[in-house]
Design a protein around this motif. Structure first.
Motif, PDB file in Angstrom:
ATOM      1  N   VAL A 256       4.929   8.682 -10.037  1.00  6.59           N
ATOM      2  CA  VAL A 256       4.466   8.050 -11.273  1.00  6.59           C
ATOM      3  C   VAL A 256       3.895   9.118 -12.203  1.00  6.59           C
ATOM      4  O   VAL A 256       3.438  10.173 -11.758  1.00  6.59           O
ATOM      5  CB  VAL A 256       3.404   6.953 -11.009  1.00  6.59           C
ATOM      6  N   LEU A 257       3.928   8.818 -13.484  1.00  9.42           N
ATOM      7  CA  LEU A 257       3.355   9.754 -14.446  1.00  9.42           C
ATOM      8  C   LEU A 257       1.845   9.838 -14.268  1.00  9.42           C
ATOM      9  O   LEU A 257       1.169   8.815 -14.131  1.00  9.42           O
ATOM     10  CB  LEU A 257       3.664   9.312 -15.881  1.00  9.42           C
ATOM     11  N   ALA A 258       1.336  11.048 -14.280  1.00  3.10           N
ATOM     12  CA  ALA A 258      -0.101  11.304 -14.265  1.00  3.10           C
ATOM     13  C   ALA A 258      -0.579  11.317 -15.719  1.00  3.10           C
ATOM     14  O   ALA A 258       0.239  11.305 -16.649  1.00  3.10           O
ATOM     15  CB  ALA A 258      -0.364  12.652 -13.593  1.00  3.10           C
ATOM     16  N   PRO A 259      -1.881  11.351 -15.961  1.00  2.40           N
ATOM     17  CA  PRO A 259      -2.371  11.388 -17.340  1.00  2.40           C
ATOM     18  C   PRO A 259      -1.740  12.503 -18.185  1.00  2.40           C
ATOM     19  O   PRO A 259      -1.384  12.284 -19.347  1.00  2.40           O
ATOM     20  CB  PRO A 259      -3.879  11.578 -17.175  1.00  2.40           C
TER      21      PRO A 259
ATOM     22  N   ARG B 181       2.347  11.379  -6.603  1.00  2.00           N
ATOM     23  CA  ARG B 181       3.053  10.512  -5.655  1.00  2.00           C
ATOM     24  C   ARG B 181       2.040   9.502  -5.119  1.00  2.00           C
ATOM     25  O   ARG B 181       0.930   9.870  -4.752  1.00  2.00           O
ATOM     26  CB  ARG B 181       3.636  11.337  -4.509  1.00  2.00           C
ATOM     27  N   VAL B 182       2.462   8.243  -5.084  1.00  2.00           N
ATOM     28  CA  VAL B 182       1.595   7.163  -4.607  1.00  2.00           C
ATOM     29  C   VAL B 182       2.380   6.320  -3.604  1.00  2.00           C
ATOM     30  O   VAL B 182       3.613   6.315  -3.631  1.00  2.00           O
ATOM     31  CB  VAL B 182       1.092   6.280  -5.778  1.00  2.00           C
ATOM     32  N   PRO B 183       1.676   5.600  -2.728  1.00  2.00           N
ATOM     33  CA  PRO B 183       2.387   4.714  -1.804  1.00  2.00           C
ATOM     34  C   PRO B 183       3.175   3.651  -2.575  1.00  2.00           C
ATOM     35  O   PRO B 183       2.722   3.137  -3.599  1.00  2.00           O
ATOM     36  CB  PRO B 183       1.261   4.071  -0.981  1.00  2.00           C
ATOM     37  N   ASP B 184       4.348   3.324  -2.059  1.00  2.00           N
ATOM     38  CA  ASP B 184       5.178   2.275  -2.646  1.00  2.00           C
ATOM     39  C   ASP B 184       4.656   0.934  -2.132  1.00  2.00           C
ATOM     40  O   ASP B 184       4.679   0.686  -0.924  1.00  2.00           O
ATOM     41  CB  ASP B 184       6.635   2.478  -2.227  1.00  2.00           C
ATOM     42  N   PRO B 185       4.188   0.062  -3.022  1.00  2.00           N
ATOM     43  CA  PRO B 185       3.645  -1.217  -2.554  1.00  2.00           C
ATOM     44  C   PRO B 185       4.690  -2.100  -1.868  1.00  2.00           C
ATOM     45  O   PRO B 185       4.343  -2.979  -1.087  1.00  2.00           O
ATOM     46  CB  PRO B 185       3.115  -1.885  -3.821  1.00  2.00           C
ATOM     47  N   GLY B 186       5.962  -1.850  -2.122  1.00  2.00           N
ATOM     48  CA  GLY B 186       7.021  -2.637  -1.513  1.00  2.00           C
ATOM     49  C   GLY B 186       7.517  -2.103  -0.187  1.00  2.00           C
ATOM     50  O   GLY B 186       8.277  -2.768   0.512  1.00  2.00           O
ATOM     51  N   ASP B 187       7.107  -0.882   0.178  1.00  2.00           N
ATOM     52  CA  ASP B 187       7.571  -0.262   1.422  1.00  2.00           C
ATOM     53  C   ASP B 187       6.543   0.787   1.837  1.00  2.00           C
ATOM     54  O   ASP B 187       6.459   1.864   1.237  1.00  2.00           O
ATOM     55  CB  ASP B 187       8.939   0.386   1.196  1.00  2.00           C
ATOM     56  N   ALA B 188       5.779   0.473   2.862  1.00  2.00           N
ATOM     57  CA  ALA B 188       4.685   1.353   3.285  1.00  2.00           C
ATOM     58  C   ALA B 188       5.153   2.737   3.702  1.00  2.00           C
ATOM     59  O   ALA B 188       4.382   3.692   3.684  1.00  2.00           O
ATOM     60  CB  ALA B 188       3.907   0.699   4.430  1.00  2.00           C
ATOM     61  N   ARG B 189       6.439   2.870   4.049  1.00  2.00           N
ATOM     62  CA  ARG B 189       6.955   4.175   4.465  1.00  2.00           C
ATOM     63  C   ARG B 189       7.345   5.057   3.290  1.00  2.00           C
ATOM     64  O   ARG B 189       7.509   6.251   3.428  1.00  2.00           O
ATOM     65  CB  ARG B 189       8.181   3.992   5.364  1.00  2.00           C
TER      66      ARG B 189
END
Length: 143
Positions: free
Chosen positions: A93-96, A80-88
């Motif tokens: 995303v797929l990991a390696p 899980r990563v921060p959404d660049p379009g919404d800080a909340r």
């Protein structure tokens, strides 16, 4: 009915592909990936997806999607990563490890497509591909 409904025939084909891919993935050592986890992971967008979007596409509750994403994350298939379009918000995303299993799945899908093309012939395979692509316009809200 003289012959099965086209929807049933498409389901049978899709179920066959899902089973073949699951067997290839397990044979490659990814035997901790359950069918439910795989169905959610398969819906991840290239730049990631929100859990709510995964739930809607998989036609499951947000809670169920969250549990499956938790399992995928513990097994190192996603992060899980921060959404660049919404800080909340956060994106899944797929990991390696997830990319590696995706490559196995894509190879098996390509093998199945080659087998079907050999069985049907190139022309009939192209017609099938065109017809199914055209049906997406009226059947796939996520196309």
């Amino acid at each position: 009915m003289d012959r099965p409904h086209p929807g049933l025939l498409m389901f049978i084909g899709a179920r066959y592909v899902e089973q073949r891919v699951a067997e290839a993935v397990a044979a490659a050592g990814y035997d901790d990936l359950t069918p439910a986890m795989a169905r959610v992971a398969a819906r991840l967008g290239e730049d990631g997806s929100r859990v709510t979007d995964l739930a809607a596409q998989a036609r499951i509750t947000k809670q169920s999607a969250s549990v499956l994403v938790d399992q995928l994350e513990r097994a190192a298939y996603v992060v899980r990563v921060p959404d660049p379009g919404d800080a909340r918000a956060r994106l899944v995303v797929l990991a390696p490890r997830g990319r590696a299993v995706q490559r196995v799945a894509r190879r098996e899908e390509a093998a199945i497509e080659r087998e079907w093309a050999a069985h049907l012939g190139a022309e009939r395979m192209a017609v099938l591909q065109d017809a199914l692509t055209a049906l997406r316009e009226i059947t796939d809200p996520y196309r």
